[in-house]
Design a protein around this motif. Sequence first.
Motif, mmCIF file in Angstrom:
data_model
loop_
_atom_site.group_PDB
_atom_site.id
_atom_site.type_symbol
_atom_site.label_atom_id
_atom_site.label_comp_id
_atom_site.label_asym_id
_atom_site.label_seq_id
_atom_site.Cartn_x
_atom_site.Cartn_y
_atom_site.Cartn_z
ATOM 1 N N HIS A 142 1.022 -1.072 -0.048
ATOM 2 C CA HIS A 142 0.071 0.042 0.395
ATOM 3 C C HIS A 142 0.806 1.444 0.049
ATOM 4 O O HIS A 142 1.902 1.245 0.338
ATOM 5 C CB HIS A 142 -0.958 -0.136 1.049
ATOM 6 C CG HIS A 142 -2.013 -1.132 1.184
ATOM 7 N ND1 HIS A 142 -2.843 -0.762 0.654
ATOM 8 C CD2 HIS A 142 -2.226 -2.368 1.871
ATOM 9 C CE1 HIS A 142 -3.894 -1.895 0.581
ATOM 10 N NE2 HIS A 142 -2.826 -2.800 1.142
ATOM 11 N N SER B 249 0.422 7.374 1.096
ATOM 12 C CA SER B 249 -0.112 8.188 0.327
ATOM 13 C C SER B 249 -2.145 7.419 0.996
ATOM 14 O O SER B 249 -3.109 7.769 1.479
ATOM 15 C CB SER B 249 -0.584 8.959 -0.542
ATOM 16 O OG SER B 249 -0.486 7.937 -2.333
ATOM 17 N N ALA B 250 -1.926 6.325 0.784
ATOM 18 C CA ALA B 250 -3.549 5.013 0.466
ATOM 19 C C ALA B 250 -3.956 5.195 2.373
ATOM 20 O O ALA B 250 -5.113 5.438 3.252
ATOM 21 C CB ALA B 250 -3.316 3.909 0.054
ATOM 22 N N ALA C 116 -2.213 6.831 4.022
ATOM 23 C CA ALA C 116 -2.927 8.473 5.716
ATOM 24 C C ALA C 116 -3.960 8.299 4.906
ATOM 25 O O ALA C 116 -4.297 9.278 6.420
ATOM 26 C CB ALA C 116 -1.300 9.420 4.938
ATOM 27 N N ARG C 117 -4.673 8.765 3.977
ATOM 28 C CA ARG C 117 -5.709 8.874 4.119
ATOM 29 C C ARG C 117 -6.729 8.214 4.677
ATOM 30 O O ARG C 117 -7.662 9.113 5.384
ATOM 31 C CB ARG C 117 -6.321 8.745 2.035
ATOM 32 C CG ARG C 117 -5.922 9.391 1.103
ATOM 33 C CD ARG C 117 -6.626 9.527 -0.150
ATOM 34 N NE ARG C 117 -6.273 7.929 -0.852
ATOM 35 C CZ ARG C 117 -5.740 7.797 -1.546
ATOM 36 N NH1 ARG C 117 -4.279 8.594 -1.731
ATOM 37 N NH2 ARG C 117 -5.626 6.468 -2.184
ATOM 38 N N SER C 118 -6.459 6.776 4.851
ATOM 39 C CA SER C 118 -7.843 6.716 6.094
ATOM 40 C C SER C 118 -7.284 7.290 6.824
ATOM 41 O O SER C 118 -8.651 6.697 7.846
ATOM 42 C CB SER C 118 -6.768 4.837 5.761
ATOM 43 O OG SER C 118 -5.806 4.619 7.394
ATOM 44 N N ASP D 18 -7.038 11.284 7.208
ATOM 45 C CA ASP D 18 -7.314 12.557 7.050
ATOM 46 C C ASP D 18 -5.964 13.118 6.661
ATOM 47 O O ASP D 18 -5.686 14.189 6.773
ATOM 48 C CB ASP D 18 -8.101 13.222 7.654
ATOM 49 C CG ASP D 18 -9.287 12.932 7.370
ATOM 50 O OD1 ASP D 18 -10.204 11.873 6.691
ATOM 51 O OD2 ASP D 18 -10.181 11.973 8.002
ATOM 52 N N ALA D 19 -5.311 12.042 6.553
ATOM 53 C CA ALA D 19 -2.923 13.078 6.770
ATOM 54 C C ALA D 19 -2.993 12.748 5.426
ATOM 55 O O ALA D 19 -3.791 12.138 3.811
ATOM 56 C CB ALA D 19 -2.643 12.240 7.463
ATOM 57 N N SER D 20 -1.881 13.640 4.719
ATOM 58 C CA SER D 20 -1.324 13.364 3.604
ATOM 59 C C SER D 20 0.272 12.151 3.272
ATOM 60 O O SER D 20 0.322 12.017 4.600
ATOM 61 C CB SER D 20 -0.256 14.717 3.059
ATOM 62 O OG SER D 20 0.737 14.847 4.341
ATOM 63 N N GLY D 21 0.312 11.765 2.766
ATOM 64 C CA GLY D 21 1.201 10.676 2.424
ATOM 65 C C GLY D 21 2.316 10.958 2.953
ATOM 66 O O GLY D 21 3.619 10.529 3.032
#
Length: 341
Positions: free
Chosen positions: A204, A207-208, A210-212, A214-217
């Motif tokens: 993974h 970015s994927a 971190a998005r979980s 609500d953050a940036s990669g």
Amino acid sequence: MPDPARPDLAARWRRVGELARRRGPGARDPLDAERLSHLSGVEPARIPGVVAGTAPATPLERRVHQRFLRLRATRLDKHGREWPLAAIAEDFDAPGASLGPLNAGTGLPRLGHAAGVQRFFGVHAGFLLADAKSAVERALALSGAAAPEGPDGLARLSYLTGITPGDIRLTLDGRPPRIPLKEQVHQRFEHLRRTRLREDGHPHSLSAIARSFDASGQSLTRLAQGEGLPNLAAAAGIQRFYGVDGGFLLAEDTEALATALTAIEHELRCAERPEENPLLAVLRAHDVRSIVARAGRLSPRGWKSLADHLDDLLAREGQLGRPAGDDAPAAGGRTAEGEAP
């Protein structure tokens, strides 16, 4: 992303209840709300709603604050008082003021401080933060499996803990590796990325993950490079993303209760078949031999200091200390029978 499906708490609840009924009347109720709360950190009043899936989610900052307060309220010192913030923080070389925001509910602690608080109170620290011995022993206990043998068994433990097979063998031999927290968290994060892959067989992306939460990669770049620790929210998000143990402070209520029920179920099954996992016995035997060998060289004053320390440790974990009058053995670190205790 990995699918850490919501644990079927109702099914686990039924299994534990059935095991309890086999023990007959008079046995302690394993589903007692106070006991479950002590193990999981979930407030007793919330437990029915969590099991039913109707309890509202609690924000991370509030959850960590409530669980910290519950640790202080239920793991008292040997005098029956709450541990001062300074005493807790001193255990991991930090000032007591550093825990002020956590105690007041106005901020999250640093990741290292969260690890220290959990270690101080003797509760599990979760996938990223647990030391090697705690992680291996917990994996053995909660899996409920027979003692793993050979490379396949070590590989399974490695998958569950994020610890290399070689380090697991050292841990089982009573020589658990001790590495800096930053390196440990980096290694376990990389283990998750390497062993919990996407459907196409690739890791993974940062970015994927971190998005979980609500953050940036980019917020995970330093962690991936081994150059820094994530903040507490990111650590909670990573563990939730991969469906691994979040630990006492960070686990969502559903996960925390599921873990507590799993531990109770395993305890009840072991009571029906009183056979201890031999690897758990190895771990404990090494601990006992090491402690006795070193303690046997203590003076009576040293024994008194050790006994006081053990009382403090037992109090943190909600257990009784030594009986009155058992302050120290006879001179020379020996019992009246002449044997090391």
